[in-house]
Scaffold this active site. Structure first.
Site, mmCIF file in Angstrom:
data_model
loop_
_atom_site.group_PDB
_atom_site.id
_atom_site.type_symbol
_atom_site.label_atom_id
_atom_site.label_comp_id
_atom_site.label_asym_id
_atom_site.label_seq_id
_atom_site.Cartn_x
_atom_site.Cartn_y
_atom_site.Cartn_z
ATOM 1 N N HIS A 137 0.839 -1.202 0.000
ATOM 2 C CA HIS A 137 0.000 0.000 0.000
ATOM 3 C C HIS A 137 0.874 1.253 0.000
ATOM 4 O O HIS A 137 1.909 1.317 0.673
ATOM 5 C CB HIS A 137 -0.908 0.006 1.233
ATOM 6 N N HIS A 138 0.431 2.251 -0.782
ATOM 7 C CA HIS A 138 1.198 3.495 -0.895
ATOM 8 C C HIS A 138 1.268 4.239 0.435
ATOM 9 O O HIS A 138 2.149 5.088 0.643
ATOM 10 C CB HIS A 138 0.562 4.396 -1.961
ATOM 11 N N ALA A 139 0.377 3.947 1.368
ATOM 12 C CA ALA A 139 0.462 4.553 2.691
ATOM 13 C C ALA A 139 1.689 4.083 3.453
ATOM 14 O O ALA A 139 2.131 4.744 4.405
ATOM 15 C CB ALA A 139 -0.801 4.227 3.505
ATOM 16 N N ASN A 302 6.176 8.009 2.965
ATOM 17 C CA ASN A 302 6.359 8.732 1.714
ATOM 18 C C ASN A 302 7.165 10.003 1.941
ATOM 19 O O ASN A 302 6.905 10.751 2.885
ATOM 20 C CB ASN A 302 4.996 9.098 1.122
#
Length: 451
Positions: A137-139, A302
């Site tokens: 997941h990009h989180a 990120n």
């Protein structure tokens, strides 16, 4: 318990069935010549024995109330057989069948009741090869951090040691960025923060002025509406191909450009040709959002912002297109020069990340122009050829994500002597995605011939 930072939480909050918010990678390995017929099956069984997990691969979101996930918690009952999956391609096991499988796998949501990752071991690929497709997941990670984590399971030479993607690393990953600077004293950090905050208003004002005054500058919501900017469906289509870095570097040197300038020019020409079929090319130039890595303060999450670039798709001549793209990127770089990470994040929030969130508001996307048309990302990777235990890594293709209003994402990863292009699109909105690969080659060849 770990608090989820605002940008990471945004990827969780905006995820729906039509908008899966994970990123991934497709890795193609060549088996050793003396590998037994059940080599991949043995590998799968051995991977299930790697039961010690790094912190990122134990985390799942906690839901304390109606406001959504505010923190990560560790899963104390991880079912490794759920996360690690063994698949086989239908015959004849071409790359076409592999890409079709990855397209389907990338369109499904990750289970939020478990840590947000999957690892697929895929056998049956022609020419004595197998593949790995992994998604996270990009989180939890961005592109640069995902490359770092993958490199921890790889080695520069064949070895008998098996390292899993999710295993804690006994050694740091090979560096992709300059070494971090030692932290300053608390009072110096406080002073720097105050200076950064005070500089936000002039920074954002400067971005707006450059975008308005410079003909090659770009501002959000100034992009033309195209077939690439329709609402997303949940299904995905993936295409991938490698290009020689030497070819692209040759064009860059000839025209005093960067490798990224040439990549953007290849994409610009490819999109121009793709949209010209059926008279769908707008008279106004397309605008790309180009992610830029920020200095990292920790190993997870990120650390990225984005700038906007005019792609000059309204220009027929490939050399003039490249010149215009260079000029637009110079405007973006001038805007970023000398800025702090906080100020760079604010630039991204103003020009791309914030407008992307606004375009997802129901009804707003149809009422205003798109903030930009496409995301084109260039992620640094290792320059040496690598191995996973005794299997050589032949290809490493990024699998990113479309977002609402932008049905196509083009991500490029450098690996060895190649640039690995991964194109992911909404299956309904971006028909015949494979054709874009041919368009990319044609436009690189046109730049080579023009030199």
């Amino acid at each position: 318990m770990t608090v989820i930072p605002p940008m990471d939480a945004m990827f969780l909050a905006t995820e729906t069935r039509e908008h899966p918010m994970h990123v991934g990678g497709l890795h193609i390995f060549r088996l050793p010549d003396d590998a037994p017929a059940d080599h991949v099956q043995q590998l799968y069984r051995q991977l299930l024995e790697c039961t010690e997990l790094a912190p990122m691969y134990r985390r799942k979101p906690a839901w304390p109330g109606p406001v959504g996930a505010l923190r990560w918690v560790d899963d104390d009952a991880i079912d490794l057989e759920y996360h690690v999956r063994h698949s086989a391609l239908p015959r004849p096991g071409r790359v076409r069948e592999l890409l079709a499988l990855v397209s389907r796998l990338h369109g499904s949501l990750l289970d939020r009741h478990r840590p947000l990752w999957e690892f697929h071991l895929i056998e049956g690929l022609q020419d004595n090869r197998f593949a790995v497709y992994a998604k996270v997941h990009h989180a939890l990670t961005d592109g640069v951090n995902a490359v770092r984590n993958t490199m921890r399971m790889l080695s520069a030479e064949p070895t008998g040691e098996l390292r899993a993607l999710w295993s804690p690393s006994p050694r740091p990953a090979l560096p992709l960025d300059p070494p971090a600077v030692a932290p300053a004293a608390p009072w110096l950090r406080a002073g720097a923060l105050a200076k950064n905050v005070a500089g936000l208003v002039p920074t954002l004002a400067g971005v707006a002025v450059k975008g308005l005054r410079h003909p090659d500058g770009a501002l959000p919501f100034d992009a033309p509406r195209t077939v690439l900017n329709r609402p997303l469906t949940g299904a995905r289509r993936f295409a991938a191909q490698s290009w020689s870095i030497d070819r692209i570097k040759g064009v860059a040197e000839r025209f005093d450009a960067t490798l990224n300038d040439v990549v953007l020019a290849m994409c610009s020409g490819a999109l121009r040709e793709y949209l010209s079929n059926g008279s769908r090319l707008p008279a106004k130039s397309l605008v790309a959002a180009v992610p830029v890595a920020l200095p990292r303060t920790d190993g997870d999450g990120n650390a990225v912002t984005m700038v906007l670039c005019r792609l000059a798709t309204d220009v027929a001549d490939p050399v003039e297109r490249l010149r215009r793209i260079q000029a637009s990127m110079r405007v973006a770089k001038d805007t970023m020069y000398g800025r702090s990470p906080l100020q760079l994040s604010a630039i991204g929030a103003l020009t791309s990340i914030g407008p992307s969130g606004l375009s997802a508001v129901p009804g707003l996307g149809a009422a205003v122009p798109p903030p930009y048309n496409v995301v084109i990302s260039n992620v640094p990777g290792p320059r040496e050829r690598l191995y996973w235990r005794d299997a050589g890594l032949q290809g490493w293709y990024p699998v990113s994500m479309p977002i609402e209003g932008q049905s196509l994402n083009i991500t490029v990863l450098s690996y060895g002597d190649s640039l690995e292009f991964g194109l992911i699109g909404c299956r309904r909105n971006v028909a015949h995605l494979q054709r874009l690969l041919g368009n990319l080659e044609e436009n690189l060849a046109a730049l080579e011939a023009a030199g």
